[in-house]
Design an enzyme around this catalytic site. Structure first.
Site, PDB file in Angstrom:
ATOM      1  N   VAL A 271     -84.844 -74.287 -18.505  1.00  0.00           N
ATOM      2  CA  VAL A 271     -83.987 -75.271 -18.600  1.00  0.00           C
ATOM      3  C   VAL A 271     -83.487 -75.811 -17.323  1.00  0.00           C
ATOM      4  O   VAL A 271     -83.454 -76.998 -17.005  1.00  0.00           O
ATOM      5  CB  VAL A 271     -82.799 -75.025 -19.497  1.00  0.00           C
ATOM      6  CG1 VAL A 271     -81.789 -76.199 -19.529  1.00  0.00           C
ATOM      7  CG2 VAL A 271     -82.970 -74.908 -20.953  1.00  0.00           C
ATOM      8  N   CYS A 272     -83.102 -74.925 -16.284  1.00  0.00           N
ATOM      9  CA  CYS A 272     -82.726 -75.107 -14.973  1.00  0.00           C
ATOM     10  C   CYS A 272     -83.732 -76.066 -14.150  1.00  0.00           C
ATOM     11  O   CYS A 272     -83.468 -76.768 -13.331  1.00  0.00           O
ATOM     12  CB  CYS A 272     -82.087 -74.092 -14.107  1.00  0.00           C
ATOM     13  SG  CYS A 272     -83.407 -72.627 -13.961  1.00  0.00           S
ATOM     14  N   THR A 273     -85.037 -75.514 -14.458  1.00  0.00           N
ATOM     15  CA  THR A 273     -86.290 -76.295 -13.641  1.00  0.00           C
ATOM     16  C   THR A 273     -86.289 -77.598 -13.901  1.00  0.00           C
ATOM     17  O   THR A 273     -86.432 -78.642 -13.228  1.00  0.00           O
ATOM     18  CB  THR A 273     -87.420 -75.520 -14.078  1.00  0.00           C
ATOM     19  OG1 THR A 273     -87.379 -74.137 -13.480  1.00  0.00           O
ATOM     20  CG2 THR A 273     -88.580 -76.211 -13.318  1.00  0.00           C
TER      21      THR A 273
ATOM     22  N   HIS B 115     -82.953 -79.672 -12.737  1.00  0.00           N
ATOM     23  CA  HIS B 115     -82.381 -79.662 -11.332  1.00  0.00           C
ATOM     24  C   HIS B 115     -83.584 -79.466 -10.337  1.00  0.00           C
ATOM     25  O   HIS B 115     -83.435 -80.053  -9.331  1.00  0.00           O
ATOM     26  CB  HIS B 115     -81.455 -78.778 -11.150  1.00  0.00           C
ATOM     27  CG  HIS B 115     -80.175 -78.909 -12.173  1.00  0.00           C
ATOM     28  ND1 HIS B 115     -79.296 -80.043 -12.101  1.00  0.00           N
ATOM     29  CD2 HIS B 115     -79.627 -77.944 -13.002  1.00  0.00           C
ATOM     30  CE1 HIS B 115     -78.488 -79.829 -13.148  1.00  0.00           C
ATOM     31  NE2 HIS B 115     -78.608 -78.622 -13.805  1.00  0.00           N
TER      32      HIS B 115
ATOM     33  N   PRO C  63     -76.702 -75.801 -12.564  1.00  0.00           N
ATOM     34  CA  PRO C  63     -77.864 -75.326 -12.207  1.00  0.00           C
ATOM     35  C   PRO C  63     -78.670 -73.818 -12.549  1.00  0.00           C
ATOM     36  O   PRO C  63     -79.397 -73.691 -12.368  1.00  0.00           O
ATOM     37  CB  PRO C  63     -77.785 -75.021 -10.577  1.00  0.00           C
ATOM     38  CG  PRO C  63     -76.527 -74.761 -10.276  1.00  0.00           C
ATOM     39  CD  PRO C  63     -75.732 -75.626 -11.563  1.00  0.00           C
TER      40      PRO C  63
END
Length: 958
Positions: free
Chosen positions: A519-521, A524, A691
């Protein structure tokens, strides 16, 4: 505006999957092309079908011969009502109905030198050698691409002559390599460093490349192709950059494909100097022998006015004699080829040469149509110059009587049940089943269903689906014909109980289909075009589907969602409300929202991320935070004159309007004018940037009364209003370019890519990524269907040995055709057992009357098979374990097996269910041991071992 408007000359929605194989310029050349096809028997019909489905500009049919009964065996455009009509005229209307965008004409005269210059490609099928030589010479002189295709029973031939200097602009199907740039030095030579996730191994010395999206050293953007050298450390030498501006950031290096020139000999020369497509010397020898067989068949037809009679040994012997007397073939340097004629092969070809089979027509028709596309589009390497394909392994095994003409007579078949198939063959019974074949429908596709079928043919899009269907075939001991295509590649496989190995989906394929991005990739730190497209797809889901469902559910149930997912709901609804303070009422409100969301996503959101993680932020170990796969983003400035900016607002505003039941607008000019008058909104930045998942968890913990109050205030905006319409981005929506679904994803992904300096995906690439679309083209599909049909002949013809079956693979773009005998099923055994088994075997134990208890079942397995069961499972439910305590074991051992299953799983066997499938783990088994499944038979049947049997082996193959 190229981004917003679809080409008027090409229906991109109609050809969406084909565009994944061929690029837009190639498709436009195809749409302008004129093709002449002579010969409308089964093979010609396949070529015509494929060319029309692929959208050639015009197709002229030529075949003045009257339709006869034998044509109906493989020519699916003809029927009994067409008897005595010319094949071309009878075929024109059904061919034209396949694609209204293609002009289909009929030529009734001879093929003259005056006629041919109107066409780019001429194809002859089912033609005599004299006609081939005459037309081939004219085409070679006039620089017209020329093809000859023919089938004789189970053997096919294809010849290609594209002239002496034909340029192939794009020799391979592979997409040009593209990699993101990390840095470029100023120097001679300049050194280009790729981003960490890029792999320089795919580039090679001498490759030509160009550049795009570079900031600073802009002189490289769109430059003429430059040769590169790959260094040992993975960097690339790109030539002199000493006088260029200093490199700042971003950009991509893209391979420029090299064109290749091929030289073909005319047919009269190529007949004696054949260059054959073959994967090995043995295949080349066989192809040259088949070449001589075709030459001999032409001579036989010339002398006798007919082909050899089916299975007539005298005619076949005459063909062999003619082959012996032919002028020897010569090599590329004119030297005689000292090859012994395989007379047995020539005889076999002659015996079956009068037949016309639809799978053979499908296979050769697909390859021939693909060659036509190569000639028109100048994509992919053409054949050089002869291709021979045979399926003689379909014939009966040695020692079995050959069929007689009476054996081949048509038999009456059941009444038709499917309309589409009825038009092709009114005697074929087809039962359409609309339910999916998966674990949720096993009550439909159950024991009785599979007992009524003799086998399964599957062409599925995913490895999970293939794996499931193959498992059902293994369970019910049914043969499986499995096939698939991707672009110009395709395969056909056959799996036969107790003869071949069973189907096994590749682990890499199963893993890739289940793969997800962190998800963070996505939120952000995107670094690939796939990340940007998936982010845009998730954005669509959140804004236009989940939000509407959340609001509707809240008002319908009159309950709060705050206790479970308050932070996420609040963030989502704040974004859906955006810069508006109330529910939208007009089209302009929707435009204001869309413009505000553009600002939130591509300007202020990036600024907020950079305020937390500045471009020069250094981690504790001294490395830059923005390094490696983390590309430092830059905020965008909205500009209505840029097509991608306008497309985003247009699509987002229309989707927002649709969700709220408001009319939208397609007027791009009016939207530009409206945007000029609107001030750039400043969206509220109450939603924090997370993040990583730990920060998100912390935010959930901090969701208190103030946030709960704010959530209810946002939800009140939609109270008292009609329900919202959730917009589903499903597979069907990808094929509808008028609903703005794809427009939104394409524009959002492109803008996201611009934020992070990632080369953006075009519309076709975005549709392929987000929909997991498998590139498809009619030629490959038809060829694979033919290969499957050939294996079907073997299955319905009675038991065959392993050596009769073939797995096949083809790659039409690279002229690769291969087939091989499947592996036999692996034999498993344990050192203390006297019997062996394969994946097709199972242990059969009748339930008995009265039904066995678990204790009796375990005793039976030990007495009959020598197995001491350590663990027994039904699906994932554990029914017994030898490691349980004595008390727990005793509780289970005393129960009837069906009673035990019901107690553990909560489910009784379904009505009509014949077996319970149980899995065993036994004493002494090794790590790689897989015991046969235990089929606990719920109805009276013969036991696995007959009374008094002395050999404790599992049942013989069924």
């Amino acid at each position: 505006m190229a981004v917003l408007e679809t080409s008027k000359s090409l229906d991109e929605e109609l050809y969406s999957r084909q565009l994944c194989v061929l690029d837009l310029p190639a498709m436009q050349r195809i749409r302008r092309a004129k093709v002449l096809l002579s010969g409308l028997q089964g093979l010609g019909a396949e070529v015509a079908k494929n060319l029309v489905l692929m959208g050639v500009g015009s197709l002229t049919l030529h075949d003045p011969h009257p339709t006869c009964w034998s044509d109906l065996a493989a020519q699916f455009f003809l029927s009994e009502k067409d008897l005595e009509r010319s094949r071309a005229e009878a075929s024109q209307e059904p061919v034209a109905k396949l694609n209204g965008a293609v002009q289909v004409c009929v030529h009734t005269g001879d093929l003259t030198e005056e006629l041919l210059p109107d066409f780019q490609v001429v194809v002859l099928t089912a033609s005599k050698l004299e006609e081939q030589l005459r037309v081939g010479a004219l085409c070679h002189k006039l620089r017209i691409c020329f093809l000859v295709a023919d089938t004789r029973g189970l053997v096919g031939q294809l010849f290609s002559d594209f002239g002496e200097d034909f340029t192939v602009q794009d020799p391979t199907e592979a997409e040009p390599l593209t990699a993101a740039i990390q840095h470029i030095s100023q120097g001679s030579p300049g050194i280009l460093t790729l981003r960490k996730e890029a792999d320089a191994r795919y580039f090679h010395d001498g490759d030509l490349v160009t550049f795009s999206g570079i900031e600073g050293m802009v002189e490289l953007n769109g430059c003429d192709p430059r040769p590169i050298r790959v260094q040992e450390d993975g960097t690339l030498e790109i030539g002199n950059t000493a006088i260029f501006s200093r490199y700042l950031r971003g950009g991509a290096v893209t391979e420029v494909k090299k064109s290749e020139t091929v030289s073909h000999k005319p047919l009269d020369v190529a007949l004696l100097h054949p260059r054959v497509v073959a994967q090995s010397p043995q295949e080349a020898d066989r192809a040259r022998c088949l070449h001589q067989a075709f030459r001999a068949l032409h001579q036989f037809e010339h002398l006798n006015g007919r082909l050899p009679q089916p299975w007539d040994p005298d005619d076949a012997e005459m063909v062999v004699g003619l082959a012996r007397s032919l002028e020897p073939l010569k090599g590329t340097e004119g030297e005689p080829l000292e090859e012994l004629l395989d007379e047995a092969l020539v005889q076999t070809v002659a015996l079956s040469s009068a037949g016309g089979l639809s799978p053979m027509a499908a296979m050769l028709g697909a390859v021939a149509a693909q060659e036509v596309l190569k000639a028109i589009s100048r994509k992919f390497m053409p054949l050089d110059q002869w291709l021979y394909f045979d399926a003689l392994d379909c014939l009966p095994e040695d020692g079995k009587p050959l069929p007689t003409p009476e054996d081949c007579a048509p038999r009456p078949k059941a009444e038709v049940a499917a309309e589409a198939t009825h038009r092709l063959n009114s005697d074929l019974q087809v039962t359409p089943l609309t339910y999916a074949l998966d674990p949720t429908t096993e009550h439909i596709y159950e024991d009785n269903f599979f007992s009524r079928v003799d086998g399964v043919a599957a062409a599925l899009d995913s490895f999970q689906a293939r794996h499931y269907v193959a498992a059902r075939c293994t369970h019910y001991l049914k043969p499986l014909l499995e096939a698939g295509t991707q672009g110009t590649s395709g395969h056909a496989s056959v799996f036969v109980p107790h003869v071949t190995e069973a189907y096994r989906a590749p682990a890499s394929g199963l893993a890739s289909e289940d793969a997800t991005y962190p998800v963070c990739t996505l939120r952000h730190f995107p670094s690939t075009v796939e990340h940007t497209v998936q982010w845009a797809r998730d954005e669509f889901e959140g804004l236009f589907c989940l939000s509407a469902e959340t609001i509707n559910r809240h008002h319908q149930e009159l309950t709060s969602l705050a206790e479970t997912d308050g932070p996420q709901v609040l963030t989502l609804l704040e974004e859906v409300l955006g810069v508006l303070r109330e529910r939208p009422r007009t089209w302009q409100d929707c435009v204001v929202w869309a413009l505000g969301h553009w600002q939130r996503r591509f300007h202020y959101g990036i600024m907020q991320l950079l305020s937390r993680f500045p471009p020069d932020k250094v981690l504790e170990d001294g490395t830059l935070f923005w390094s490696g796969p983390k590309q430092c983003p830059e905020p965008l400035e909205f500009d209505a004159s840029q097509d991608t900016h306008l497309l985003y607002v247009l699509a987002a505003a229309n989707l927002y309007a649709r969700m709220h039941g408001l009319p939208g607008s397609r007027d791009q000019t009016a939207l530009r004018e409206l945007l000029k008058m609107l001030p750039l909104p400043v969206p509220p930045l109450s939603a924090a940037s997370f993040p990583n998942d730990l920060d998100l968890a912390g935010a959930s913990a901090e969701f208190g009364p103030e946030q709960l109050k704010k959530l209810h205030q946002v939800l009140e905006v939609w109270s008292g209003s009609p329900p919202l319409e959730p917009l589903k981005f499903e597979k069907a929506s990808q094929d509808n370019d008028s609903n703005f679904h794809v427009d939104f994803v394409v524009a959002a992904a492109s803008l996201r890519a611009q934020n992070y300096g990632i080369p953006p995906a075009n519309r076709t690439q975005s549709k392929r990524i987000v929909g997991q679309i498998i590139p498809a083209i009619a030629t490959t599909t038809a060829a694979v269907a033919g290969l499957v049909g050939l294996e079907l002949y073997k299955l319905v013809g009675g038991p065959r040995p392993l050596s009769a079956f073939r797995h096949s693979y083809l790659h039409l773009a690279e002229n690769r055709f291969s087939s091989w005998v499947p592996c036999a099923p692996a034999i498993q055994k344990l050192h203390y057992l006297t019997w062996t088994w394969t994946c097709w075997n199972r242990l059969k134990v009748p339930a008995g009357q009265p039904e066995k208890t678990l204790e009796l079942l375990l005793a039976h397995l030990h007495e009959q098979f020598g197995l001491r069961v350590m663990m027994l499972l039904h699906g994932r439910a554990l029914l017994y374990s030898a490691r349980w305590s004595p008390n727990k074991q005793a509780q289970h051992l005393a129960l009837r097996v069906t009673e035990l299953v019901q107690r553990v799983t909560g489910r009784m066997p379904k009505p009509g269910q014949r077996v319970l499938v149980l899995e065993l783990s036994c004493e002494g088994e090794e790590e790689d041991t897989t015991f046969p499944p235990l089929h606990y038979e719920l109805c009276d049947k013969t036991a696995a071992l007959s009374p008094g049997s002395t050999e404790p082996c599992i049942p013989s193959p069924q």
